[in-house]
Enzyme design. Structure first.
Site, mmCIF file in Angstrom:
data_model
loop_
_atom_site.group_PDB
_atom_site.id
_atom_site.type_symbol
_atom_site.label_atom_id
_atom_site.label_comp_id
_atom_site.label_asym_id
_atom_site.label_seq_id
_atom_site.Cartn_x
_atom_site.Cartn_y
_atom_site.Cartn_z
ATOM 1 N N ASN A 211 0.854 -1.198 0.000
ATOM 2 C CA ASN A 211 0.000 0.000 0.000
ATOM 3 C C ASN A 211 0.886 1.243 0.000
ATOM 4 O OD1 ASN A 211 0.616 0.727 2.854
ATOM 5 N ND2 ASN A 211 -0.356 -1.241 3.218
ATOM 6 N N LYS A 289 9.705 -16.706 -10.532
ATOM 7 C CA LYS A 289 8.820 -15.707 -11.135
ATOM 8 C C LYS A 289 7.669 -16.403 -11.873
ATOM 9 C CE LYS A 289 8.687 -11.796 -14.230
ATOM 10 N NZ LYS A 289 9.193 -11.262 -15.483
ATOM 11 N N PHE A 328 -4.181 2.835 15.233
ATOM 12 C CA PHE A 328 -4.570 3.869 14.276
ATOM 13 C C PHE A 328 -5.745 3.325 13.479
ATOM 14 C CE2 PHE A 328 -1.869 7.669 13.635
ATOM 15 C CZ PHE A 328 -1.083 7.523 14.766
ATOM 16 N N LYS A 342 -13.600 0.000 15.921
ATOM 17 C CA LYS A 342 -12.321 -0.694 15.735
ATOM 18 C C LYS A 342 -11.580 -0.832 17.060
ATOM 19 C CE LYS A 342 -10.602 -0.154 11.414
ATOM 20 N NZ LYS A 342 -9.973 0.593 10.333
ATOM 21 N N LYS A 346 -10.565 -4.420 18.450
ATOM 22 C CA LYS A 346 -9.149 -4.806 18.546
ATOM 23 C C LYS A 346 -8.647 -4.832 19.986
ATOM 24 C CE LYS A 346 -8.066 -3.709 13.878
ATOM 25 N NZ LYS A 346 -7.007 -3.973 12.927
HETATM 26 N N1 CTP Z 1 -3.457 -3.568 12.053
HETATM 27 C C1 CTP Z 1 -2.630 -4.594 12.460
HETATM 28 N N2 CTP Z 1 -2.606 -5.760 11.766
HETATM 29 C C2 CTP Z 1 -3.376 -5.933 10.693
HETATM 30 C C3 CTP Z 1 -4.237 -4.889 10.245
HETATM 31 C C4 CTP Z 1 -4.236 -3.711 10.956
HETATM 32 O O1 CTP Z 1 -1.907 -4.436 13.460
HETATM 33 N N3 CTP Z 1 -3.341 -7.084 10.038
HETATM 34 C C5 CTP Z 1 -3.498 -2.334 12.870
HETATM 35 C C6 CTP Z 1 -3.014 -1.079 12.202
HETATM 36 O O2 CTP Z 1 -1.639 -0.869 12.463
HETATM 37 C C7 CTP Z 1 -3.853 -0.010 12.862
HETATM 38 C C8 CTP Z 1 -5.163 -0.722 13.147
HETATM 39 O O3 CTP Z 1 -4.857 -2.106 13.159
HETATM 40 O O4 CTP Z 1 -3.333 0.390 14.110
HETATM 41 C C9 CTP Z 1 -6.270 -0.452 12.168
HETATM 42 O O5 CTP Z 1 -5.834 -0.650 10.859
HETATM 43 P P1 CTP Z 1 -6.792 -0.324 9.637
HETATM 44 O O6 CTP Z 1 -6.057 -0.622 8.372
HETATM 45 O O7 CTP Z 1 -7.426 1.004 9.839
HETATM 46 O O8 CTP Z 1 -7.960 -1.367 9.868
HETATM 47 P P2 CTP Z 1 -8.171 -2.844 9.458
HETATM 48 O O9 CTP Z 1 -7.973 -3.700 10.656
HETATM 49 O O10 CTP Z 1 -7.327 -3.180 8.285
HETATM 50 O O11 CTP Z 1 -9.716 -2.832 9.109
HETATM 51 P P3 CTP Z 1 -10.439 -2.263 7.781
HETATM 52 O O12 CTP Z 1 -9.466 -2.487 6.645
HETATM 53 O O13 CTP Z 1 -11.669 -3.089 7.707
HETATM 54 O O14 CTP Z 1 -10.729 -0.821 8.035
#
Ligand code: CTP
Length: 410
Positions: A211, A289, A328, A342, A346
């Site tokens: 990303n 590959k 975050f 969230k 979490k």
């Molecule tokens: N995060 C993590 N491990 C993952 C996904 C996310 O530790 N596999 C953590 C990120 O570092 C952040 C938080 O979870 O602190 C939220 O990440 P975000 O990308 O906003 O959310 P997702 O869990 O990916 O949920 P969604 O994509 O449905 O919004």
């Protein structure tokens, strides 16, 4: 409340009136301001109003017999914890970079043995001029902190970088400098574990899923906490920015590596999950590959597997759970509602909700809300360094203050 004091040098620019707001904001935070107003500054604010707001005598003249008898300019430059120049005009930056000493402000800057913070404000062209940029670089190399100006519409009708940063942001920076540069640091003895940047999930040796995360926000937080004395372990995906001073970097690629590195770095007092962890990885990562163009091959289907959730895993640890776990929430809509949900899902203690619908990923600025058990605090649009400092200040309030006073007593 702090019992610190600054020496505030007010330069001559349209933003000088904001220095009055700054004096009030600092006084609300328990920080005293003794002020110097330059000759040009006096065209915008009067020494009388500065003195009335600061509750102290305001200094203007290098060759004043009265002032010199009362407090010489050398003593003025030293009897403070921090020298702040706000607004720092192009002229003041040039004088300081060139080592001039022909009025009270420039002489004080030359004579001081205290840290110096410059807050520039000027027309966009003046800010972008090669001479100003050279002077800023010289000052930074000399150890002076020069804040970046804000971008936006200017009093002169032009648009771009050059506006004085928000008063609250300047006050945060001053508070940060005062706690970072003096006495026992408030996070000494604390271990902070931070994840930052993207993860890369390989499809084969040359392709991956990832990303746009630049790592800037996580690195800024790591740097702000290290400056406050914390031992910082920074577990980072691949990024192209320098490691902040005082942080121990552990470089990783995939989400699974990131989780492993975090578990190895525990125990920690605080865990901050800033990384943009890829939620999915290719179910199979080929060792060679992949070939898609061979004759007769149909378009391949990409099968995915779910990655571990690092934040949820650390939040739900029964042993070695950090005292404060911060996540975050990157959202593009209904930001606060999603963030609150969230945080519950979490199991973290705080969550920083950020709207990533604009150019946040990779950009310099961030508009966030801090969600804690006590509610939602909306912060104004700030650069990522300022978000980092404000979060660091909140962390100190939560876990650092008691120990810092203990340290001071030892
Ligand atoms: N995060 C993590 N491990 C993952 C996904 C996310 O530790 N596999 C953590 C990120 O570092 C952040 C938080 O979870 O602190 C939220 O990440 P975000 O990308 O906003 O959310 P997702 O869990 O990916 O949920 P969604 O994509 O449905 O919004």
């Amino acid at each position: 409340m702090s019992s610190k004091s600054i020496l505030l040098i007010i330069g001559g620019g349209i933003a000088a009136y904001k220095s009055l707001e700054l004096i009030r904001e600092l006084s609300r935070r328990g920080i005293r301001s003794r002020c110097i107003v330059t000759r040009a500054g006096q065209e915008f604010v009067t020494p009388l109003s500065v003195s009335a707001l600061s509750g102290e005598k305001c200094f203007t003249d290098l060759f004043s017999l009265d002032d010199e008898a009362e407090m010489g300019h050398i003593q003025l430059s030293r009897s403070t914890d921090l020298v702040v120049v706000c607004p720092a005009t192009a002229d003041l930056l040039a004088k300081a970079a060139g080592g001039h000493a022909n009025d009270l402000a420039s002489t004080t800057l030359m004579a001081t043995d205290k840290p110096v913070l410059m807050v520039p404000a000027m027309n966009v062209r003046m800010w972008q001029h090669a001479a100003t940029q050279r002077n800023v670089e010289t000052l930074r190399n000399d150890g002076v902190t020069v804040m970046d100006p804000d971008e936006g519409a200017m009093a002169c009708g032009e648009f771009g970088p050059g506006r004085l940063p928000e008063v609250l942001t300047i006050a945060d920076e001053i508070e940060h400098q005062l706690s970072a540069k003096s006495g026992p640091k408030p996070l000494e003895g604390k271990h902070v574990l931070i994840t930052a940047g993207p993860t890369r999930e390989p499809l084969d040796p040359v392709r991956y899923l990832s990303n746009h995360s630049s790592g800037k926000q996580g690195y800024a937080i790591a740097g702000a906490l290290a400056a406050l004395g914390a031992r910082v372990s920074l577990v980072s995906g691949p990024v192209a920015i320098p490691v902040p001073r005082g942080c121990d970097l552990v470089s990783v690629e995939t989400a699974r590596d990131m989780l492993k590195a975090c578990e190895e770095a525990l125990p920690a007092d605080v865990f901050i999950s800033v990384a943009a962890v890829a939620d999915w990885r290719p179910a199979i990562s080929a060792s060679q590959k992949l070939k898609f163009k061979d004759e007769g091959k149909t378009l391949p289907t990409l099968s995915l597997s779910e990655n571990p959730d690092i934040l949820a895993t650390i939040s739900h640890k029964r042993k070695k759970r950090p005292e404060l776990v911060i996540g975050f929430a990157a959202e593009t809509h209904d930001v606060e509602d999603h963030a609150v949900a969230k945080m519950k899902r979490k199991g973290c203690d705080w969550i920083v909700a950020n709207d990533v619908s604009g150019d946040v990923m990779g950009g310099a600025n961030n508009e966030v809300a801090l969600v804690t058990g006590d509610g939602v605090e909306r912060w104004p649009l700030m650069d990522k360094e300022s978000v980092a400092r404000r979060l660091a200040t909140r962390i100190v309030d939560k876990i650092g203050a008691a120990d810092a006073s203990q340290l001071a007593a030892e």
